[in-house]
Design a protein around this motif. Structure first.
Motif, PDB file in Angstrom:
ATOM      1  N   VAL A  81       0.866  -1.232   0.095  1.00  0.00           N
ATOM      2  CA  VAL A  81      -0.079   0.116  -0.058  1.00  0.00           C
ATOM      3  C   VAL A  81       0.743   1.083   0.054  1.00  0.00           C
ATOM      4  O   VAL A  81       0.598   2.307  -0.526  1.00  0.00           O
ATOM      5  CB  VAL A  81      -0.759   0.002   1.148  1.00  0.00           C
ATOM      6  CG1 VAL A  81      -1.804   1.222   1.434  1.00  0.00           C
ATOM      7  CG2 VAL A  81      -1.988  -1.133   0.850  1.00  0.00           C
ATOM      8  N   LEU A  87      -6.405  -1.145  -2.628  1.00  0.00           N
ATOM      9  CA  LEU A  87      -7.603  -2.189  -2.941  1.00  0.00           C
ATOM     10  C   LEU A  87      -8.905  -1.725  -2.446  1.00  0.00           C
ATOM     11  O   LEU A  87      -8.832  -1.250  -1.278  1.00  0.00           O
ATOM     12  CB  LEU A  87      -7.278  -3.599  -2.544  1.00  0.00           C
ATOM     13  CG  LEU A  87      -8.485  -4.533  -2.344  1.00  0.00           C
ATOM     14  CD1 LEU A  87      -8.686  -5.127  -3.702  1.00  0.00           C
ATOM     15  CD2 LEU A  87      -8.016  -5.602  -1.391  1.00  0.00           C
ATOM     16  N   PRO A  89     -11.989  -3.378  -1.451  1.00  0.00           N
ATOM     17  CA  PRO A  89     -12.355  -5.036  -1.369  1.00  0.00           C
ATOM     18  C   PRO A  89     -13.730  -5.144  -1.645  1.00  0.00           C
ATOM     19  O   PRO A  89     -14.703  -4.242  -1.580  1.00  0.00           O
ATOM     20  CB  PRO A  89     -11.815  -5.401   0.271  1.00  0.00           C
ATOM     21  CG  PRO A  89     -11.866  -3.843   0.924  1.00  0.00           C
ATOM     22  CD  PRO A  89     -11.754  -2.775  -0.149  1.00  0.00           C
ATOM     23  N   ARG A  93     -16.330  -3.803   3.020  1.00  0.00           N
ATOM     24  CA  ARG A  93     -15.569  -4.100   4.267  1.00  0.00           C
ATOM     25  C   ARG A  93     -15.170  -2.713   5.002  1.00  0.00           C
ATOM     26  O   ARG A  93     -13.806  -2.490   5.193  1.00  0.00           O
ATOM     27  CB  ARG A  93     -14.268  -4.916   3.886  1.00  0.00           C
ATOM     28  CG  ARG A  93     -14.404  -6.166   3.103  1.00  0.00           C
ATOM     29  CD  ARG A  93     -15.455  -7.056   3.893  1.00  0.00           C
ATOM     30  NE  ARG A  93     -14.352  -7.799   5.039  1.00  0.00           N
ATOM     31  CZ  ARG A  93     -13.674  -8.832   4.959  1.00  0.00           C
ATOM     32  NH1 ARG A  93     -13.852  -9.299   3.974  1.00  0.00           N
ATOM     33  NH2 ARG A  93     -13.125  -9.205   5.930  1.00  0.00           N
ATOM     34  N   LEU A  94     -15.743  -1.872   5.156  1.00  0.00           N
ATOM     35  CA  LEU A  94     -15.661  -0.954   6.345  1.00  0.00           C
ATOM     36  C   LEU A  94     -15.632  -1.287   7.527  1.00  0.00           C
ATOM     37  O   LEU A  94     -15.999  -2.324   7.826  1.00  0.00           O
ATOM     38  CB  LEU A  94     -16.866   0.167   5.823  1.00  0.00           C
ATOM     39  CG  LEU A  94     -16.919   0.807   4.799  1.00  0.00           C
ATOM     40  CD1 LEU A  94     -18.134   1.868   4.738  1.00  0.00           C
ATOM     41  CD2 LEU A  94     -15.697   1.438   4.014  1.00  0.00           C
ATOM     42  N   PHE A  95     -14.906  -0.237   8.328  1.00  0.00           N
ATOM     43  CA  PHE A  95     -15.109  -0.715   9.788  1.00  0.00           C
ATOM     44  C   PHE A  95     -16.459  -0.228  10.545  1.00  0.00           C
ATOM     45  O   PHE A  95     -16.543   1.025  10.512  1.00  0.00           O
ATOM     46  CB  PHE A  95     -13.734   0.126  10.633  1.00  0.00           C
ATOM     47  CG  PHE A  95     -12.563  -0.491   9.816  1.00  0.00           C
ATOM     48  CD1 PHE A  95     -12.353  -2.076   9.862  1.00  0.00           C
ATOM     49  CD2 PHE A  95     -11.801   0.286   9.131  1.00  0.00           C
ATOM     50  CE1 PHE A  95     -10.946  -2.230   9.176  1.00  0.00           C
ATOM     51  CE2 PHE A  95     -10.682  -0.305   8.201  1.00  0.00           C
ATOM     52  CZ  PHE A  95     -10.134  -1.593   8.433  1.00  0.00           C
ATOM     53  N   PRO A  96     -17.469  -0.867  10.590  1.00  0.00           N
ATOM     54  CA  PRO A  96     -18.571  -0.384  11.120  1.00  0.00           C
ATOM     55  C   PRO A  96     -19.234   0.643  12.007  1.00  0.00           C
ATOM     56  O   PRO A  96     -19.729   1.472  12.148  1.00  0.00           O
ATOM     57  CB  PRO A  96     -19.706  -1.704  11.236  1.00  0.00           C
ATOM     58  CG  PRO A  96     -18.649  -2.761  11.334  1.00  0.00           C
ATOM     59  CD  PRO A  96     -17.235  -2.273  10.800  1.00  0.00           C
ATOM     60  N   LEU A  98     -16.589   2.571  13.165  1.00  0.00           N
ATOM     61  CA  LEU A  98     -15.853   3.896  12.984  1.00  0.00           C
ATOM     62  C   LEU A  98     -16.830   4.769  12.065  1.00  0.00           C
ATOM     63  O   LEU A  98     -17.660   4.501  11.321  1.00  0.00           O
ATOM     64  CB  LEU A  98     -14.556   3.620  12.213  1.00  0.00           C
ATOM     65  CG  LEU A  98     -13.289   3.421  13.227  1.00  0.00           C
ATOM     66  CD1 LEU A  98     -13.643   2.049  13.993  1.00  0.00           C
ATOM     67  CD2 LEU A  98     -12.177   3.181  12.323  1.00  0.00           C
ATOM     68  N   GLU A 102     -13.168   8.681  10.099  1.00  0.00           N
ATOM     69  CA  GLU A 102     -12.160   7.836  10.875  1.00  0.00           C
ATOM     70  C   GLU A 102     -11.869   6.888   9.693  1.00  0.00           C
ATOM     71  O   GLU A 102     -10.571   6.313   9.483  1.00  0.00           O
ATOM     72  CB  GLU A 102     -12.691   7.098  12.051  1.00  0.00           C
ATOM     73  CG  GLU A 102     -12.718   8.000  13.278  1.00  0.00           C
ATOM     74  CD  GLU A 102     -13.236   7.425  14.497  1.00  0.00           C
ATOM     75  OE1 GLU A 102     -13.089   7.906  15.516  1.00  0.00           O
ATOM     76  OE2 GLU A 102     -14.249   6.696  14.417  1.00  0.00           O
ATOM     77  N   ILE A 106      -8.146   6.468   7.793  1.00  0.00           N
ATOM     78  CA  ILE A 106      -7.222   5.362   8.172  1.00  0.00           C
ATOM     79  C   ILE A 106      -6.609   5.099   6.625  1.00  0.00           C
ATOM     80  O   ILE A 106      -5.335   4.900   6.581  1.00  0.00           O
ATOM     81  CB  ILE A 106      -7.945   4.235   8.488  1.00  0.00           C
ATOM     82  CG1 ILE A 106      -8.129   4.166   9.928  1.00  0.00           C
ATOM     83  CG2 ILE A 106      -7.202   2.753   7.935  1.00  0.00           C
ATOM     84  CD1 ILE A 106      -9.104   2.945  10.347  1.00  0.00           C
ATOM     85  N   GLU A 109      -3.892   7.454   6.305  1.00  0.00           N
ATOM     86  CA  GLU A 109      -2.546   7.165   7.180  1.00  0.00           C
ATOM     87  C   GLU A 109      -1.446   6.041   6.657  1.00  0.00           C
ATOM     88  O   GLU A 109      -0.477   5.874   7.061  1.00  0.00           O
ATOM     89  CB  GLU A 109      -3.040   6.869   8.749  1.00  0.00           C
ATOM     90  CG  GLU A 109      -3.220   8.102   9.498  1.00  0.00           C
ATOM     91  CD  GLU A 109      -4.304   7.855  10.636  1.00  0.00           C
ATOM     92  OE1 GLU A 109      -4.285   6.855  11.041  1.00  0.00           O
ATOM     93  OE2 GLU A 109      -4.877   8.815  11.184  1.00  0.00           O
ATOM     94  N   ILE A 110      -2.302   4.966   6.258  1.00  0.00           N
ATOM     95  CA  ILE A 110      -1.667   3.996   5.883  1.00  0.00           C
ATOM     96  C   ILE A 110      -0.821   3.974   4.550  1.00  0.00           C
ATOM     97  O   ILE A 110      -0.285   3.286   3.980  1.00  0.00           O
ATOM     98  CB  ILE A 110      -2.549   2.525   5.893  1.00  0.00           C
ATOM     99  CG1 ILE A 110      -3.448   2.815   4.871  1.00  0.00           C
ATOM    100  CG2 ILE A 110      -2.866   2.386   7.217  1.00  0.00           C
ATOM    101  CD1 ILE A 110      -4.343   1.613   4.815  1.00  0.00           C
ATOM    102  N   ARG A 151     -11.553   5.488   0.756  1.00  0.00           N
ATOM    103  CA  ARG A 151     -10.374   5.021   1.833  1.00  0.00           C
ATOM    104  C   ARG A 151      -9.168   4.743   0.902  1.00  0.00           C
ATOM    105  O   ARG A 151      -8.282   4.897   1.316  1.00  0.00           O
ATOM    106  CB  ARG A 151     -11.190   3.987   2.593  1.00  0.00           C
ATOM    107  CG  ARG A 151     -10.133   3.366   3.732  1.00  0.00           C
ATOM    108  CD  ARG A 151     -10.771   2.236   4.513  1.00  0.00           C
ATOM    109  NE  ARG A 151     -11.008   1.107   3.573  1.00  0.00           N
ATOM    110  CZ  ARG A 151     -11.660   0.064   4.124  1.00  0.00           C
ATOM    111  NH1 ARG A 151     -12.053   0.039   5.378  1.00  0.00           N
ATOM    112  NH2 ARG A 151     -12.064  -0.872   3.381  1.00  0.00           N
TER     113      ARG A 151
END
Lengths: 237, 288, 331
Positions: A81, A87, A89, A93-96, A98, A102, A106, A109-110, A151
């Motif tokens: 990355v 990717l 996905p 595939r979110l972080f539910p 958050l 946020e 992410i 930041e990555i 994202r």
């Protein structure tokens, strides 16, 4: 054959296994700079396994995968990355729990630093700016897909891998999402777009690969391809 | 309720601060990595023995030593996760329970081998004997108040870390969906290790408070684990502030039980836990 | 196909040898001296505990750290019935098993509100509670416990050698019963569901296995066996005491090590683990605490290297189950 420094992707003789099952057979695939490559195929044709293998998230893979001259097989997913491959996905595939902001942050930041900022994502998807402080699980399917796309984009990739962005969404919403693709290309980002929806996918692509039972059954340009030929290589037989 | 019982209840509530310090680390590992570390109590005891050796060697207060040890405690938690626990994290909780169980037995017997079976207690200095007289009725120790306050600060700090910082958002992201995190390049293993590093720091703080407050010996780890576990479940799974309330409930139950008969202290603690489990299986403050 | 035939012959010989060993053990009182019989009595008792823990953790996905609870309940129930209530001892034994079952029901109703990792620690809390209550029961000697009265002991045999043989016979019978019935149980319809759960819980649920009911049946299945083991423990030690009858080290910690090292999720594993445990103990017991440190380290190593223990490794090398439960690899 490791691929040139400016070649977004060169995959050679890729095999992906899940336990005893071989999901991908001897796939060769390239993406040229600035290109949108569409990968079409029926359910279970090995499309998602192929993308997972690029991100080094498959159970077991053999063959070579190079992006921008880097050997991805020797890298971890965070390194990939950071090198500029992101990717979106399958299934978003979110972080539910958050918030929208946020989830997006992410990605920032990555990833790498670059021209795509949170503000630009909000300008492309104004509805996300309105809902930035809400948990991702409260969003509609289309809005969640916008967050997933945002994202990945915030990592400022040079190669973006999109897995079934249209899955389970209303045609109007799919249209909105696909309208963004030219803007993404304008940023100099190359793309692999995986779809079951052949028509939608071929409309945006420069080239396409059709997968059948884990292998490439047809390669070509959308304008050259005959619909019946594609359908035959899509379903087999 | 007599004044004496009220006094006991207040003292018990203050012990709840100590129990919350036992529990926050366990709550964090349960909430983020979804495993239970059977050796949690033994790690607190191990840290207490380390504090004892170091404060004896350096001639410093155990509280000062604990503060200096915090980075080391973070590193210990981080590498415990990376090198050992990460190998068994997965769908099934059985391997993690068995590995931490083996670790628990190793720590207990390692300490027994190194320090012998005797009980110890560390000296915290003047703070231990100082007290305040409240409402003209009770004497409340300075030290229990300080521990309770420490628990509040630790929980508040964890709350800020998890909900106000970017590293906290990443930890919560991994807690939400570790597979998705790995897929997009957010390494769940690394976030788990950071979370366990933070757990390590809470273990060190809990050890500094426990070793001055109560006697300890190599075998008391499991009872600390059970107390921490009960505080977590009582408070409501995943609720950090809930652990403080859970700890207070346990402390009050212990002290009121001991009022009836000294041997009822621990039994009262367990019985109140089972009672709440029957009446409110999701704890007092369940998270949505 | 000669290789295969040799293999089958090997398996047949192994099974024949096992039957011969079991027959020899049945003749134990005539073959072994008193020390050996005492050691084997202990062996059979631990084997029963290992079989039960393995049934829960290896098949039913109930990881208990509180197995010693029901051993202690069985011990105290036997003492209460045989000594305090003056029930005939050979009636007191089955009634102790029944009492354990009756205690297991409400225990289960409470702790089954917790799942997976939480359940493990929940069983531990339940065991603590039972041990503390046992120390408060009137007539049982409080926290320090009490000895079995001589007349009760003598009822199992007038001479020491007679009693040792009786206890040996009882523990051997219990181990056979535990192994045999658990084997049959695993081959029953419920057992088929259990093996499915061991292999893949989600798939088992989807295939219509009633996971909750299966777990309840398993939990209750183990209780009387644990209670009977508690009776045997009481007879070997000739006393009940909270710390000994409810010993977490002896009835849970050692048992977990036995099953993990031998092989969780098979019937052979607990047997191998118990044999190994006694061999290791013979050599290492002198080292005291180091013995437990080594056991802890070995069990961690086993889980990292071969999560299904020694028998799991054997299976991977192609050795078929000697006591196949429902679906072993077909030879």
């Amino acid at each position: 054959m490791s691929g040139a420094d400016d070649e977004p992707l060169r995959v050679e003789k890729l095999n992906v296994y899940y336990g005893q099952f071989r999901a991908v057979h001897d796939i060769d695939l390239t993406v040229a700079a600035g290109e949108i490559v569409s990968v079409i195929g029926a359910n279970g044709a090995g499309k998602t396994s192929f993308l997972k293998a690029i991100m080094q998230q498959a159970d077991r893979a053999e063959g070579s995968i190079h992006a921008f001259g880097l050997n991805l097989r020797t890298m971890s997913t965070p390194q990939i990355v950071a090198a500029g491959v992101a990717l979106v996905p399958e299934g978003r595939r979110l972080f539910p729990s958050l918030t929208v902001a946020e989830n997006l942050r992410i990605g920032w930041e990555i990833g790498r630093r670059g021209s795509i900022t949170l503000d630009r994502i909000y300008s492309w998807f104004p509805v996300l700016a309105e809902r930035r402080d809400q948990p991702a699980r409260r969003l509609s399917g289309g809005q969640q897909q916008m967050v997933a796309l945002g994202r990945a984009l915030l990592a400022n990739p040079r190669l973006l891998l999109c897995d079934e962005i249209s899955l389970g969404l209303a045609p109007v919403v799919v249209g909105q999402l696909y309208d963004i693709l030219p803007k993404i290309r304008a940023e100099g980002i190359s793309m692999i777009v995986i779809e079951q929806d052949v028509v939608r996918s071929l409309a945006v692509a420069d080239r396409f690969y059709c997968f059948l039972e884990g292998a490439v059954s047809l390669v070509g340009r959308p304008q050259d391809a005959n619909r019946d030929v594609i359908m035959r290589h899509y379903f087999g037989g | 309720m007599t004044i004496d019982m009220l006094n006991q209840a207040i003292q018990g509530a203050l012990i709840g601060g100590l129990y919350a310090l036992f529990a926050v680390g366990l709550s964090l590992s349960l909430g983020v990595i979804r495993f239970i570390n059977i050796a949690h109590g033994d790690l607190i005891v191990l840290a207490s023995f380390l504090l004892m050796s170091l404060s004896g060697l350096l001639g410093l207060s155990p509280f000062v030593v604990a503060l200096f040890m915090l980075p080391l405690a973070f590193a210990a938690g981080y590498w415990l996760q990376r090198l050992l626990l990460q190998r068994v994290v997965g769908e099934s909780v059985l391997p993690v329970i068995l590995v931490t169980f083996g670790l628990s037995i190793m720590i207990q017997n390692g300490l027994l081998q190194a320090y012998g079976p005797d009980t110890h207690k560390l000296h915290g200095g003047q703070i231990e004997v100082a007290s305040v007289h409240m409402f003209g009725l009770f004497d409340i120790g300075f030290f229990p108040l300080a521990v309770f306050f420490t628990a509040i600060v630790v929980i508040a700090a964890l709350d800020i870390l998890l909900y106000r910082t970017s590293i906290g958002a990443r930890i919560r992201a991994v807690a939400d969906d570790p597979a998705a995190a790995d897929l997009i390049g957010l390494s769940s293993g690394r976030m788990y290790a950071i979370a366990m590093g933070v757990v390590g720091m809470t273990v060190m703080l809990a050890a500094s408070c426990m070793s001055v407050w109560t006697n300890f010996d190599p075998a008391i780890g499991p009872s600390r684990l059970l107390t921490a576990f009960e505080a977590v479940v009582l408070g409501g799974l995943g609720s950090l502030w809930g652990t403080l309330v859970g700890g207070m409930v346990l402390g009050i139950a212990q002290n009121l039980g001991a009022q009836m008969d000294a041997s009822w202290q621990i039994l009262a603690q367990h019985l109140i836990f089972l009672l709440v489990l029957v009446l409110r299986p999701r704890g007092l403050f369940p998270k949505a | 196909m000669t290789g295969r035939n040799q293999f089958m012959t090997g398996l047949a010989i192994t099974r024949f040898a096992l039957v011969a060993i079991i027959l020899a053990l049945a003749a134990g009182p005539w073959l072994f001296d008193l020390n050996q019989q005492t050691l084997l009595t202990e062996f059979f008792t631990l084997l029963v505990l290992a079989l039960m823990w393995n049934l829960l953790a290896g098949y039913a996905d109930i990881i208990t750290v509180g197995q010693h609870a029901f051993v202690g309940v069985g011990a105290y129930a036997f003492y209460g019935l045989a000594v305090l209530a003056d029930v005939d001892i050979f009636l007191a034994i089955p009634m102790a098993a029944l009492t354990t079952l009756l205690v297991a029901i409400p225990t289960m109703a409470i702790i089954f509100r917790l799942r997976t990792a939480y359940l493990a620690v929940g069983t531990w809390v339940a065991a603590e509670v039972m041990m503390l209550i046992a120390g408060k029961l009137p007539g049982f000697g409080g926290g320090s416990g009490t000895s079995l009265p001589i007349p009760v002991v003598k009822a199992f045999g007038a001479t020491l050698s007679g009693r040792v043989s009786t206890f040996y016979a009882m523990s051997f019978a219990l181990a056979l019963l535990a192994f045999g019935t658990t084997w049959i149980f695993l081959r029953s319809r419920v057992g088929l569901g259990l093996t499915a759960m061991r292999d893949n819980e989600e798939a088992a649920g989807a295939a219509g296995v009633d996971l909750v009911m299966t777990r309840i049946v398993c939990f209750l299945w183990t209780a009387p066996f644990l209670g009977l083991a508690g009776v045997l423990v009481t007879l070997q030690k000739l006393r009940v005491a909270p710390s000994a009858s409810f010993s977490i080290t002896d009835w849970t910690i050692y048992i977990i090590f036995i099953v993990v090292i031998g092989g969780i999720g098979s019937l052979e594993g607990p047997v191998i683990g118990t044999i190994l445990f006694f061999l290791l103990r013979g050599y290492l017991a002198a080292y005291g605490t180091w013995y437990l440190i080594i056991l802890g380290a070995v069990s961690i190593g086993v889980i990292l290297a071969e999560p299904r223990g020694i028998w799991g490794a054997c299976r991977r090398w192609g050795i078929p189950d000697l006591a196949p439960a429902s679906h072993g690899p077909k030879p």
